[in-house]
Enzyme design. Structure first.
Site, PDB file in Angstrom:
ATOM      1  N   SER A 192       0.842  -1.188   0.000  1.00 36.99           N
ATOM      2  CA  SER A 192       0.000   0.000   0.000  1.00 36.99           C
ATOM      3  C   SER A 192       0.886   1.250   0.000  1.00 36.99           C
ATOM      4  O   SER A 192       1.709   1.428  -0.890  1.00 36.99           O
ATOM      5  CB  SER A 192      -0.955  -0.035   1.196  1.00 36.99           C
ATOM      6  OG  SER A 192      -1.962   0.935   1.067  1.00 36.99           O
TER       7      SER A 192
ATOM      8  N   ASP B 162      -8.317  -5.417  -5.748  1.00 39.77           N
ATOM      9  CA  ASP B 162      -8.015  -4.445  -4.698  1.00 39.77           C
ATOM     10  C   ASP B 162      -9.000  -3.285  -4.771  1.00 39.77           C
ATOM     11  O   ASP B 162      -9.081  -2.603  -5.782  1.00 39.77           O
ATOM     12  CB  ASP B 162      -6.580  -3.945  -4.911  1.00 39.77           C
ATOM     13  CG  ASP B 162      -6.072  -3.096  -3.770  1.00 39.77           C
ATOM     14  OD1 ASP B 162      -6.884  -2.468  -3.072  1.00 39.77           O
ATOM     15  OD2 ASP B 162      -4.835  -3.056  -3.590  1.00 39.77           O
TER      16      ASP B 162
ATOM     17  N   HIS C 280      -7.119  -5.844  -0.943  1.00 35.77           N
ATOM     18  CA  HIS C 280      -6.013  -4.932  -0.641  1.00 35.77           C
ATOM     19  C   HIS C 280      -4.966  -5.569   0.275  1.00 35.77           C
ATOM     20  O   HIS C 280      -5.201  -5.755   1.468  1.00 35.77           O
ATOM     21  CB  HIS C 280      -6.536  -3.645  -0.019  1.00 35.77           C
ATOM     22  CG  HIS C 280      -5.486  -2.592   0.144  1.00 35.77           C
ATOM     23  ND1 HIS C 280      -4.683  -2.187  -0.897  1.00 35.77           N
ATOM     24  CD2 HIS C 280      -5.083  -1.869   1.226  1.00 35.77           C
ATOM     25  CE1 HIS C 280      -3.847  -1.250  -0.475  1.00 35.77           C
ATOM     26  NE2 HIS C 280      -4.060  -1.060   0.805  1.00 35.77           N
TER      27      HIS C 280
END
Length: 513
Positions: free
Chosen positions: A182, A386, A424
């Site tokens: 991320s 995601d 994610h």
């Protein structure tokens, strides 16, 4: 600031250091713009990290170094370095942060505890401020703190930690690695692009590398949803219809779409009310080009439900995208705590300070010559489904890397692995676990180490996830992750929950590239 020191606490254990200096003597080192706040030895079996209730399993005894860095008058970068007292593997591993950072990463999976118990000297930073990962109030009227968050903190953490590691053990680490996801994936690419000497091997997961445009894309989604919301109960219907259209058409109904960027559902969109269908199209298609900025990819269909799906991230109420965009534009862009992202003109592009902030926050440079020339190795990965950072954006960056450096050169030092059905940084109905941090079977991290240290090129990574066909006793399925653009193709026979029933091959039809 060099030479300034606050009182240091020492707690001696009956464990001798491996080499070189003692733990407490590290506090006497003079590091540029650094103040040691605490240096002492910890008994790993009794150590409970801040915010935890029990000691992480398997921690060795270690030297714990806490310090604060002041590279500018407005910088206050906390770092923490853990050095194993026994069984050091001779290597260093840097630790990243998600969101807007603001805390030290002690995690047993992706943080200090995970790296330490595998024998690494390791370090983390709060990137120069304290707060939750969704809070950017610290940035209000603090341009130097934005620079610290953008790249300076991770770089300085790495430099200082490697210096301390060498002083403690009497020799530098043989290799240095960084793996994060991320915002941590953005940090990873920032290191490869701007500070190629820091790490030998880097894993960048679901990177928020085009950070400024990603925040504008979040606002774009929230503006569309404000006009025509998508009710939470409709997400399951949407996902089911998408799988019916696209999963089956791939030739193997297994509950996930191998190339969702090639999935363009029509029947489902026709079945929705027009305003909701328009909202969904905007989320799928992404942010249009504006003001000198290219278009930004949307979020592919196929895994809209679940605890890590669209409801917490996109559709809300009070979604993470709304939170991140609001904080970014209020405190980083406009310095206006009352700014409403519903009033943001997403057609203005760089006119909204995006060009200025991009130089600080974005890690989009595809020219990695310096990293390549010194023998660096890069692995990127992204879950196709995601809902936080659109997977096609990582594909776009990797293709830019190939075009810029040449496909053969790019393949000499980089790989991209796309995980179907993964959300994610993990989760989702697809294969979502593959040891990116060295945890579990450590497939990806071990592959990176072998590539860096032995020259063994990773052709595929075995990932696991929830089983689709549970008629057998299998509770988990395994599947190879293949170097992009290859995908895992079913051989035509065998258990669809087993990686052995698949081979890496080019897809029959490519989606939009």
């Amino acid at each position: 600031m060099s030479g300034m020191m606050k009182p240091v606490v020492f707690s001696m254990l009956a464990v001798a250091p491996l080499f070189g200096a003692s733990c407490e003597s590290l506090a006497s080192l003079s590091l540029p713009a650094a103040i040691f706040t605490d240096v002492h030895e910890e008994r790993g079996s009794n150590f409970i990290p801040p915010g935890e209730k029990v000691p992480p399993p398997g921690l060795p005894d270690f030297c714990r170094v806490q310090a604060t860095l002041h590279p500018s008058a407005d910088s206050n970068i906390k770092i923490e370095i853990w050095l194993p007292l026994t069984a050091w593997n001779g290597k260093f591993q840097g630790v990243g942060n998600g969101g807007f950072a603001g805390t030290l990463n002690y995690s047993a999976a992706s943080g200090l505890a995970g790296a330490l118990r595998h024998g690494y000297a390791t370090a983390t930073t709060d990137t120069g401020h304290s707060g939750t990962s969704g809070d950017a109030a610290w940035a209000l009227d603090h341009p130097e703190k934005i620079i610290d968050y953008g790249s300076r903190a991770i770089h300085l953490m790495t430099e200082r930690a490697k210096t301390l590691t060498e002083s403690f053990y009497g020799k530098p680490p043989s290799h240095a690695y960084f793996s994060s996801c991320s915002n941590g994936g953005r940090q990873a690419l920032m290191e490869a692009q701007r500070f190629p000497e820091d790490y030998d091997g880097i894993i960048a997961g679901a990177p928020a590398n085009n950070f400024t445009t990603l925040m504008a894309a979040f606002a774009w989604n929230q503006q569309a949803l404000a006009k025509a919301p998508i009710a939470p109960e409709k997400l399951a219907t949407i996902e089911s219809a998408v799988l019916k259209e696209c999963d089956v058409s791939e030739g193997l109904a297994d509950g996930m779409i191998d190339r969702p960027d090639s999935c363009h559902p029509k029947a489902m969109l026709k079945a929705l009310p027009k305003d909701e269908a328009d909202t969904l199209r905007k989320i799928y298609s992404g942010l249009p080009a504006a003001g000198g900025r290219s278009n930004f990819d949307g979020f592919p269909p196929g895994a809209e439900t679940g605890p890590g799906g669209w409801r917490p991230w996109i559709t809300g109420p009070k979604s993470a995208q709304e939170m991140f965009a609001t904080n970014f534009f209020r405190f980083v862009v406009f310095n206006d705590p009352a700014f409403d992202i519903q009033k943001l003109d997403t057609t203005r592009g760089p006119a909204n300070r995006e060009d200025e902030l991009a130089t600080i926050l974005n890690a989009t440079d595809p020219r990695l010559d310096r990293f390549h020339d010194r023998g660096g190795r890069l692995i990127l990965y992204h879950g196709w489904n995601d809902p936080a950072i659109p997977a096609p954006a990582t594909v776009r960056y990797y293709m830019q890397l190939q075009r810029t450096m040449g496909e053969q050169t790019a393949e000499n030092f980089s790989r991209l692995y796309m995980a179907p059905g993964m959300q994610h940084c993990g989760g989702g109905p697809g294969v979502n676990s593959f040891g990116a941090y060295g945890e579990g079977n450590a497939e990806m991290f071990s592959a990176l180490e072998r590539w860096v240290e032995k020259g063994e090129v990773p052709n595929q990574i075995i990932a696991s996830g929830p089983a689709f066909d549970t008629k057998t006793a299998t509770q988990r399925r395994t599947r190879p992750l293949c170097p992009y653009p290859r995908i895992a193709k079913y051989r035509g026979k065998g258990d669809i929950n087993s990686a052995s029933a698949f081979e890496c091959a080019l897809p029959t039809e490519h989606g939009k590239e």
